[in-house]
Design a protein around this motif. Structure first.
Motif, PDB file in Angstrom:
ATOM      1  N   HIS A 160      -1.817  37.668 -39.474  1.00  0.00           N
ATOM      2  CA  HIS A 160      -1.324  36.298 -39.607  1.00  0.00           C
ATOM      3  C   HIS A 160       0.187  36.329 -39.354  1.00  0.00           C
ATOM      4  CE1 HIS A 160      -5.206  35.713 -41.461  1.00  0.00           C
ATOM      5  NE2 HIS A 160      -4.891  36.561 -42.426  1.00  0.00           N
TER       6      HIS A 160
ATOM      7  N   GLU B 185      -3.051  31.740 -37.963  1.00  0.00           N
ATOM      8  CA  GLU B 185      -4.124  32.594 -38.442  1.00  0.00           C
ATOM      9  C   GLU B 185      -4.438  33.707 -37.454  1.00  0.00           C
ATOM     10  OE1 GLU B 185      -8.662  32.047 -40.252  1.00  0.00           O
ATOM     11  OE2 GLU B 185      -7.565  30.348 -39.379  1.00  0.00           O
ATOM     12  N   ALA B 186      -4.728  34.874 -37.976  1.00  0.00           N
ATOM     13  CA  ALA B 186      -5.071  36.025 -37.133  1.00  0.00           C
ATOM     14  C   ALA B 186      -6.271  35.709 -36.251  1.00  0.00           C
ATOM     15  CB  ALA B 186      -5.364  37.243 -38.010  1.00  0.00           C
TER      16      ALA B 186
ATOM     17  N   THR C  92      -1.126  40.938 -43.276  1.00  0.00           N
ATOM     18  CA  THR C  92      -2.579  40.965 -43.360  1.00  0.00           C
ATOM     19  C   THR C  92      -2.953  41.594 -44.696  1.00  0.00           C
ATOM     20  OG1 THR C  92      -4.616  41.602 -42.211  1.00  0.00           O
ATOM     21  CG2 THR C  92      -2.823  43.214 -42.216  1.00  0.00           C
TER      22      THR C  92
ATOM     23  N   SER D 154      -5.609  38.342 -47.788  1.00  0.00           N
ATOM     24  CA  SER D 154      -4.750  37.420 -47.032  1.00  0.00           C
ATOM     25  C   SER D 154      -5.434  36.080 -46.781  1.00  0.00           C
ATOM     26  CB  SER D 154      -4.327  38.042 -45.702  1.00  0.00           C
ATOM     27  OG  SER D 154      -5.451  38.340 -44.889  1.00  0.00           O
ATOM     28  N   HIS D 155      -6.751  36.049 -46.865  1.00  0.00           N
ATOM     29  CA  HIS D 155      -7.477  34.785 -46.663  1.00  0.00           C
ATOM     30  C   HIS D 155      -7.207  33.778 -47.782  1.00  0.00           C
ATOM     31  CE1 HIS D 155     -10.049  37.065 -49.424  1.00  0.00           C
ATOM     32  NE2 HIS D 155     -10.493  35.896 -49.841  1.00  0.00           N
TER      33      HIS D 155
ATOM     34  N   LYS E   4      -5.402  30.700 -46.731  1.00  0.00           N
ATOM     35  CA  LYS E   4      -5.981  30.039 -45.559  1.00  0.00           C
ATOM     36  C   LYS E   4      -5.706  28.537 -45.526  1.00  0.00           C
ATOM     37  CE  LYS E   4     -10.392  29.644 -43.086  1.00  0.00           C
ATOM     38  NZ  LYS E   4      -9.958  30.311 -41.855  1.00  0.00           N
TER      39      LYS E   4
ATOM     40  N   TYR F 201      -2.806  27.749 -43.239  1.00  0.00           N
ATOM     41  CA  TYR F 201      -2.766  28.308 -41.893  1.00  0.00           C
ATOM     42  C   TYR F 201      -2.871  27.187 -40.845  1.00  0.00           C
ATOM     43  CZ  TYR F 201      -3.622  32.947 -43.966  1.00  0.00           C
ATOM     44  OH  TYR F 201      -3.523  34.111 -44.694  1.00  0.00           O
TER      45      TYR F 201
END
Length: 293
Positions: free
Chosen positions: A58, A88-89, A111, A115-116, A119, A122
């Motif tokens: 990210h 976002e990645a 990351t 890391s989510h 979200k 993001y």
């Protein structure tokens, strides 16, 4: 104008080597959230990056001067001073500085297994409005904590410390209001005003009407606003504050349970115990027996 990804006068950047990334991935503290790249690009004229396949991490970009833009999910966003975004990645994207007024940006690639959890912020633009309690400098101090410690080497202690600092740094963007509470005068924020009123009257019995009156709102309107902001009704929140205070008294005083119940204006010791169990899942006596530091 010639595009470039770096090479700006006064820039600073650190890219962690693959061996260190592997170390971060295998450490039980750092694997939850960690930095892979970090830097600062001042007045980054010509700055332009495009990643058709997205990035493995990210990307947080915080603009402190000038302007720029980014495109993700086919949506174009303009960026200016005191705005930030996190890409976002894995998402194809492009971002660039304005040609007329190039941005100055602090950026971090991050990351980790957790890391989510961020979200919800993001792929959007967020504005950090200016105010006496904005804490702009404090946020940049957090950035420097991370950068300067990584600059001093990749010892386990440095890596673990910067990982923990990263949580705070990203939280300063995710929870802007909470980050500002350190310096914020409660005036004008009715939720904080109400909570301060509750704190000052923690030993009393308060009604919804009394709390609402303290912030000059009708009980029904105030109750709706409070619930929307905190997820609790005002009286439920006040009860939780009382139990939190009770825990402090159990931890750090010699007061008996009945004395605490009386001090915090519960109906009686039985009522206090019932509420305590409902909130914390154990009785006050059980809580008190546990060794507290």
């Amino acid at each position: 104008m010639k595009h470039k990804k770096d090479g700006f006068t006064g820039q600073r950047a650190i890219v962690l080597p693959p061996a260190i990334i592997e170390l971060l991935q295998n450490n039980e503290i750092t694997n939850l959230l960690y930095v892979t790249d970090i830097g600062f690009y001042p007045k980054a004229s010509g700055h332009y990056r495009t990643r058709p396949e997205g990035a493995s991490q990210h990307i947080l970009i915080y603009c402190t001067e000038g302007k720029g833009w980014f495109n993700v999910n086919g949506v174009h966003h303009d960026i200016e001073k005191e705005q930030f975004f996190i890409i976002e990645a894995g998402l194809p994207h492009t971002y660039a500085a304005s040609e007329r007024n190039p941005w100055s940006i602090y950026w971090i690639h991050f990351t980790g297994e957790k890391s989510h959890l961020f979200k919800s912020i993001y792929n959007k633009v967020f504005n950090i409005d200016d105010a006496p309690d904005a804490r702009f400098k404090d946020r940049l101090i957090l950035f420097e904590e991370i950068y300067q410690n990584l600059e001093k080497g990749y010892s386990i202690e440095n890596l673990e410390y910067t990982s923990l600092c990263l949580w705070h740094f990203i939280a300063s963007f995710r929870f802007i209001s909470q980050f500002r509470e350190v310096n914020k005068a409660s005036k004008g924020n009715i939720i904080q005003e109400a909570i301060c009123f509750m704190q000052k009257n923690i030993n009393k019995k308060l009604s919804l009407e009394e709390i609402a009156e303290s912030v000059r709102y009708s009980p029904s309107h105030f109750g709706q606003l409070f619930l929307k902001k905190t997820g609790h009704t005002p009286l439920n929140y006040f009860t939780h504050m009382k139990i939190q205070k009770a825990c402090q008294l159990l931890d750090f005083s010699d007061m008996k349970i009945k004395e605490i119940a009386d001090k915090l204006s519960f109906y009686d010791q039985y009522h206090f115990t019932k509420v305590f169990i409902k909130i914390l899942g154990e009785s006050p006596s059980s809580y008190k027996k546990r060794n507290k530091g």
